[in-house]
Design a protein around this motif. Structure first.
Motif, PDB file in Angstrom:
ATOM      1  N   PHE A 151       0.856  -1.186   0.000  1.00  0.00           N
ATOM      2  CA  PHE A 151       0.000   0.000   0.000  1.00  0.00           C
ATOM      3  C   PHE A 151       0.888   1.230   0.000  1.00  0.00           C
ATOM      4  N   ASN A 152       0.599   2.169  -0.885  1.00  0.00           N
ATOM      5  CA  ASN A 152       1.423   3.366  -0.994  1.00  0.00           C
ATOM      6  C   ASN A 152       0.640   4.616  -0.596  1.00  0.00           C
ATOM      7  N   PRO A 153       0.860   5.131   0.629  1.00  0.00           N
ATOM      8  CA  PRO A 153       0.101   6.297   1.088  1.00  0.00           C
ATOM      9  C   PRO A 153       0.493   7.583   0.372  1.00  0.00           C
ATOM     10  N   TYR A 154       1.540   7.507  -0.486  1.00  0.00           N
ATOM     11  CA  TYR A 154       2.002   8.724  -1.163  1.00  0.00           C
ATOM     12  C   TYR A 154       1.411   8.860  -2.557  1.00  0.00           C
ATOM     13  N   PHE A 174      -2.939  -9.742   3.993  1.00  0.00           N
ATOM     14  CA  PHE A 174      -2.314  -8.728   4.844  1.00  0.00           C
ATOM     15  C   PHE A 174      -1.734  -7.648   3.961  1.00  0.00           C
ATOM     16  N   VAL A 175      -1.390  -6.511   4.603  1.00  0.00           N
ATOM     17  CA  VAL A 175      -0.905  -5.350   3.852  1.00  0.00           C
ATOM     18  C   VAL A 175       0.394  -4.847   4.469  1.00  0.00           C
ATOM     19  N   ILE A 176       1.330  -4.445   3.622  1.00  0.00           N
ATOM     20  CA  ILE A 176       2.547  -3.763   4.096  1.00  0.00           C
ATOM     21  C   ILE A 176       2.600  -2.402   3.416  1.00  0.00           C
ATOM     22  N   THR A 177       2.803  -1.353   4.202  1.00  0.00           N
ATOM     23  CA  THR A 177       2.811  -0.005   3.622  1.00  0.00           C
ATOM     24  C   THR A 177       4.202   0.359   3.126  1.00  0.00           C
ATOM     25  N   GLN A 178       4.285   1.405   2.335  1.00  0.00           N
ATOM     26  CA  GLN A 178       5.572   2.002   2.002  1.00  0.00           C
ATOM     27  C   GLN A 178       6.125   2.662   3.271  1.00  0.00           C
ATOM     28  N   PRO A 179       7.414   2.989   3.297  1.00  0.00           N
ATOM     29  CA  PRO A 179       7.981   3.539   4.530  1.00  0.00           C
ATOM     30  C   PRO A 179       7.275   4.813   4.988  1.00  0.00           C
ATOM     31  N   TRP A 203      11.741   3.056   7.851  1.00  0.00           N
ATOM     32  CA  TRP A 203      12.931   3.368   7.040  1.00  0.00           C
ATOM     33  C   TRP A 203      14.107   3.431   7.993  1.00  0.00           C
ATOM     34  N   MET A 204      14.970   2.432   7.953  1.00  0.00           N
ATOM     35  CA  MET A 204      15.997   2.322   8.970  1.00  0.00           C
ATOM     36  C   MET A 204      17.328   2.979   8.608  1.00  0.00           C
ATOM     37  N   HIS A 209      16.825  11.128   2.689  1.00  0.00           N
ATOM     38  CA  HIS A 209      16.593  11.651   1.335  1.00  0.00           C
ATOM     39  C   HIS A 209      16.492  10.546   0.290  1.00  0.00           C
ATOM     40  N   LEU A 210      17.037   9.355   0.627  1.00  0.00           N
ATOM     41  CA  LEU A 210      16.940   8.249  -0.328  1.00  0.00           C
ATOM     42  C   LEU A 210      15.495   7.788  -0.489  1.00  0.00           C
ATOM     43  N   LEU A 211      14.663   8.207   0.447  1.00  0.00           N
ATOM     44  CA  LEU A 211      13.255   7.849   0.391  1.00  0.00           C
ATOM     45  C   LEU A 211      12.503   8.696  -0.641  1.00  0.00           C
ATOM     46  N   SER A 212      13.147   9.741  -1.130  1.00  0.00           N
ATOM     47  CA  SER A 212      12.490  10.673  -2.060  1.00  0.00           C
ATOM     48  C   SER A 212      11.761   9.996  -3.207  1.00  0.00           C
ATOM     49  N   ASP A 213      12.463   9.072  -3.850  1.00  0.00           N
ATOM     50  CA  ASP A 213      11.869   8.380  -5.010  1.00  0.00           C
ATOM     51  C   ASP A 213      10.550   7.742  -4.653  1.00  0.00           C
ATOM     52  N   CYS A 214      10.533   7.152  -3.464  1.00  0.00           N
ATOM     53  CA  CYS A 214       9.353   6.428  -3.003  1.00  0.00           C
ATOM     54  C   CYS A 214       8.200   7.380  -2.754  1.00  0.00           C
ATOM     55  N   VAL A 215       8.487   8.458  -2.054  1.00  0.00           N
ATOM     56  CA  VAL A 215       7.408   9.339  -1.640  1.00  0.00           C
ATOM     57  C   VAL A 215       7.028  10.343  -2.713  1.00  0.00           C
ATOM     58  N   GLY A 216       7.843  10.482  -3.715  1.00  0.00           N
ATOM     59  CA  GLY A 216       7.480  11.340  -4.839  1.00  0.00           C
ATOM     60  C   GLY A 216       7.732  12.810  -4.622  1.00  0.00           C
TER      61      GLY A 216
END
Lengths: 263, 341, 262
Positions: A151-154, A174-179, A203-204, A209-216
């Motif tokens: 599931f991607n909340p972004y 079951f569901v796993i969300t994005q970070p 996000w460990m 900032h590496l999460l940028s791609d994911c969150v858009g």
């Protein structure tokens, strides 16, 4: 364990195929994998994450004869496989006693084959997504697996909600969300709306900032971020679901987990 | 052949177009290239350069008229049942022999699958150089040499290539790069008949049959006046629905960027770009396409380019005539609505 | 059957630089991969070997790093790899390259089938396959989309053109170039990879190949890159529309109407 997802799910990445020190990396994978299982957590093995040609979790488990505890191993499975390879992976899972799958569309690459609707005996769609893959697994391997979805909340809310409904129809368990960081209102909404276990992803890595791609959207490079603190907050805010740990630093963070640990 | 004291550059004259037949008629790319050959020959007028079209096939009666009206000065026809289908071995033997006989200075052909199969085979048999997929052909003022321009290294660079010491200088050119020049219906010229030798018909390759594409499987990107292309911004296979809707509303064809093909959202036959098709429509609408060079190379000759993208700085937005900054899923339905009225 | 599949190692990204002297590609520091079209050629070689038995050799011309690509091919199922490498070979155009590869094929001996991908994504010329056929004096079938029948001494093939398809029969030895339609390339398995790390790659240089020095490298290339430049920016004025979707759509319609009237 069926139904109890309330534990740490630790991501273990298979080595990329083109690494120079392949044997060393495989050993490292095996060590981490066993460490996760020994600690009572669930080892989650990715499937060509980010479109990088890597090895399959099932291949490594077979080659190194790694132990499988039915409740403590989860394999990611994406749509970038030939039908042949897909069935081999699923059969291998059954042979080895792996029961938990995270079914995702996945990241492609020119080098990867892609499942076609005709391969899965599905009509009326132009391309295979997690939904069609789920349908196939539940149809051809009924009762063999507990299948989860992402599931991607972004992403735009309405689209993502529609997708989630289709996934649930197709048999998601079951569901796993994005970070997410500390908490997320859209995830809260999802939890209140659906009846399935929802695991939040932590996000460990300090490099937020590496999460940028994911969150858009762009996260500045020097953003202060303490992943351990965030993990604690996630546990506080989401006490009944499990937590999925991505980008974990095994050397520095693994031992801290038992302190933060769950019941 | 490599030039030498005994075989000098001035032995080689004329600009040849190796013609192609499609469905019993002269292929459009041949007509496009004849116009270009005329330009090149005019620049080589000091050498008395003529435009010659070489056509191989079967039942070619009367086709020379169209070649003359499109500016061929000479037409060499090889009409034989052995040439009915495209047999690389036989075609290559005949072309090689005729080139050695007549010694053209330059030979160009369409970069169709047939052209791209035949020309490299012939080039090596002739021991000369070939430049594929040229986007430009000019004559160098000082040397009189052919300057062959093409994108290279994934399209990031435009390279200019010369074939200085070998003849003929050979190039292939994709359909749509050059425009067909206006016809001269009174055009006429010299018609020469050549033949296939018996030994050329003895080959270990036999073509059994040929078939045209059926209507459905042929996505007519080449002929479309309007092309609506979906890029990464389309997000998934379902996202192509708005693209199809708009294409239907304008009576156009659907194109796709490589990223969407790689992700399996649409089939390869829609791909526009360096490893797909080169197109030259009147209107090109790029939706959610960033405009990487490999894509631009496939559509930059479009007459009018409209780009829709959330990112105002995407490369395509600078190439476009009209750049709409916005979400394609909001903008396209609005356009489709207005068009339907 | 003794099959040679020609593979090329190409840059994985499109960010490459050009050596200003030789106008040739500088391969340092970019990610590398097997030319995507070659993966189809390789898969076809493997399928034919699985069906008819025999040997599959992968051949490449390139820098030492191309060994990695040969190993990847072995990991997929090729028996052994041969790399053609040597300073004088560098800078070759497609004529010289196909000459060098054909010398390699001759040296491998008793080959009855050569399979190449349609074209390389960094050069895009699609000339090397046919060039090899011409240098060897073997028939070629390009743009193969389907292997209808295969036998020890001949193949029945379907080929795709833009305007349709044809069916042909070719006697071996022959050179083929294949399209993506022909099969689905496999990904190397873990066992395959571990295995490939133990195999020796044969390396031949220009002396091993007995190449004619006039036919290789920059000096042996009939075509030469004389200059390069960045692509032109179109000399035009872009109209930027930033309003709401409906406003932009309306503006666009106005612009198009005006244009049609001109």
């Amino acid at each position: 364990m069926s139904g109890n997802y309330n534990m740490f799910h630790v991501e273990v990445l298979p080595p990329r195929q083109d690494v120079e020190d392949l044997e060393v990396r495989l050993e490292r994978f095996a060590t981490r994998y066993k460490r996760v299982l020994d600690a009572g957590y669930c080892a989650c093995i990715t499937d060509n994450a980010m479109g990088n040609m890597s090895f399959q979790g099932t291949e490594i488990i077979e080659e190194y004869d790694l132990p499988v505890d039915a409740v403590n191993v989860m394999i990611h499975l994406n749509t970038f496989h030939s039908k042949n390879v897909l069935d081999n992976i699923l059969k291998s899972c059954i042979d080895r006693g792996i029961k938990y799958l995270l079914v995702i569309s996945g990241d492609g690459n020119v080098r990867f084959p892609k499942l076609k609707p005709a391969d899965l005996g599905i009509q009326g769609v132009s391309s295979v997504t997690a939904v069609e893959l789920l349908q196939y697994i539940n149809r051809e391997y009924t009762g063999s697996f507990h299948n989860g979805v992402a599931f991607n909340p972004y992403e735009p809310e309405e689209e993502e909600h529609e997708k989630m409904m289709k996934k649930i129809d197709a048999g998601a368990e079951f569901v796993i969300t994005q970070p997410i960081i500390d908490s997320n209102p859209i995830v809260d909404k999802l939890i209140s709306e659906i009846d399935l276990p929802v695991m939040v992803e932590a996000w460990m890595s300090k490099k937020l900032h590496l999460l940028s791609d994911c969150v858009g959207y762009d996260i500045p490079e020097d953003t202060e971020y303490d992943p351990i603190e965030s993990l604690k907050n996630l546990q506080t805010n989401y006490p009944s679901g499990g937590v999925y740990l991505a980008m974990m630093n095994y050397k520095r963070q693994f031992n801290l987990l038992s302190e933060i640990g769950r019941a | 052949m490599k030039l030498s004291e005994l075989d000098r550059a001035d032995n080689y004259n004329d600009v040849w177009v190796l013609g192609e037949i499609a469905e019993g008629k002269v292929h459009r790319v041949t007509l496009e290239l004849l116009g270009k050959a005329k330009d090149l020959a005019e620049k080589r007028i000091s050498a008395g350069s003529k435009v010659v079209c070489l056509l191989l096939g079967h039942q070619l009666d009367g086709l020379e008229k169209e070649l003359f009206s499109h500016h061929a000065d000479k037409v060499i026809i090889v009409d034989d049942e052995a040439l009915k289908f495209f047999n690389d071995s036989i075609h290559a033997s005949v072309v090689t022999r005729l080139v050695n006989k007549y010694k053209p200075e330059i030979m160009i052909s369409g970069a169709t699958s047939k052209g791209r199969s035949l020309m490299p085979l012939v080039a090596v048999k002739l021991e000369t150089g070939l430049t594929a997929d040229c986007t430009g052909l000019e004559i160098d003022e000082d040397s009189g040499l052919l300057l062959q321009t093409r994108p290279a290294y994934g399209g990031n660079i435009i390279a200019t290539i010369k074939c200085e010491d070998y003849r003929p200088q050979m190039s292939t050119v994709r359909q749509g790069v050059f425009k067909v020049q206006p016809e001269d219906v009174s055009g006429t010229g010299e018609l020469i008949s050549e033949f296939v030798l018996d030994e050329e018909k003895q080959t270990s390759l036999t073509v059994l049959s040929e078939e045209g594409l059926d209507g459905e499987s042929r996505i007519n990107l080449h002929d479309a006046n309007v092309i609506v292309t979906g890029g990464r911004g389309v997000k998934n296979a379902d996202g192509f629905k708005v693209i199809h809707d708009l294409a239907d509303a304008v009576g156009g064809a659907v194109g796709a960027s490589r990223a969407t093909i790689d992700s399996g959202w649409i089939s390869y036959s829609h791909q526009v770009g360096q490893t797909g098709l080169t197109v030259q429509p009147e209107v090109y609408i790029a939706c959610g396409v960033s405009g990487q060079i490999q894509h631009l190379v496939g559509m930059q000759s479009s007459d009018f380019i409209i780009a829709i993208n959330k990112d105002p700085d995407a490369p395509i937005m600078h190439l476009a005539d009209v750049a709409i900054v916005g979400d394609l899923f909001e903008v396209i339905p609005e356009i489709t609505k207005l068009l339907s009225n | 059957m003794k099959i040679v599949v020609c593979v090329k190692q190409v840059p994985g990204t499109t960010e490459v630089s050009i050596d200003p002297e030789t106008k040739r590609l500088i391969r340092e520091g970019v990610s590398i991969e097997m030319n995507p079209f070659d993966t189809y050629a390789l898969e076809q070689g493997i399928l034919l070997k699985e069906k008819h038995g025999g040997e599959l050799v992968v051949l490449s011309m390139g820098p030492k790093r191309a060994e990695l690509t040969l190993r990847e091919a072995i990991a997929c199922g090729a028996d052994r790899g041969v790399l053609l490498n040597g300073r004088p070979l560098g800078g070759s155009d497609t004529y010289a390259t196909s000459y060098i590869l054909s010398q390699g094929i001759k040296k491998i001996k008793d080959v009855n089938l050569v399979i190449c991908g349609k074209q390389a994504v960094d050069g895009d010329t699609a000339q090397v396959g046919p060039g090899i056929a011409a240098h060897l004096g073997w028939p070629q079938v390009t743009y193969v989309s389907k292997f209808i029948e295969s036998g020890e001494s001949e193949l029945k093939l379907e080929r795709m053109h833009e305007s349709g398809s044809d069916v042909s029969v070719v006697e071996l030895p022959a050179v083929l170039t294949v399209l993506k339609d022909v099969n689905i390339p496999r990904i190397p398995t873990l066992k395959g990879r571990l295995n490939s790390r133990k195999v020796d790659i044969t390396i031949w240089d220009e002396t091993d190949l007995e190449t004619d020095s006039e036919k290789i490298g920059l000096g042996g290339s009939p075509t030469r890159v004389v200059s390069t430049r960045k692509p032109d920016a179109r000399d035009k004025h872009t109209i930027v529309l930033k309003g709401s979707a409906s406003d932009s759509a309306r503006e666009l319609m106005k612009i198009l109407k005006t244009r049609l009237e001109l």
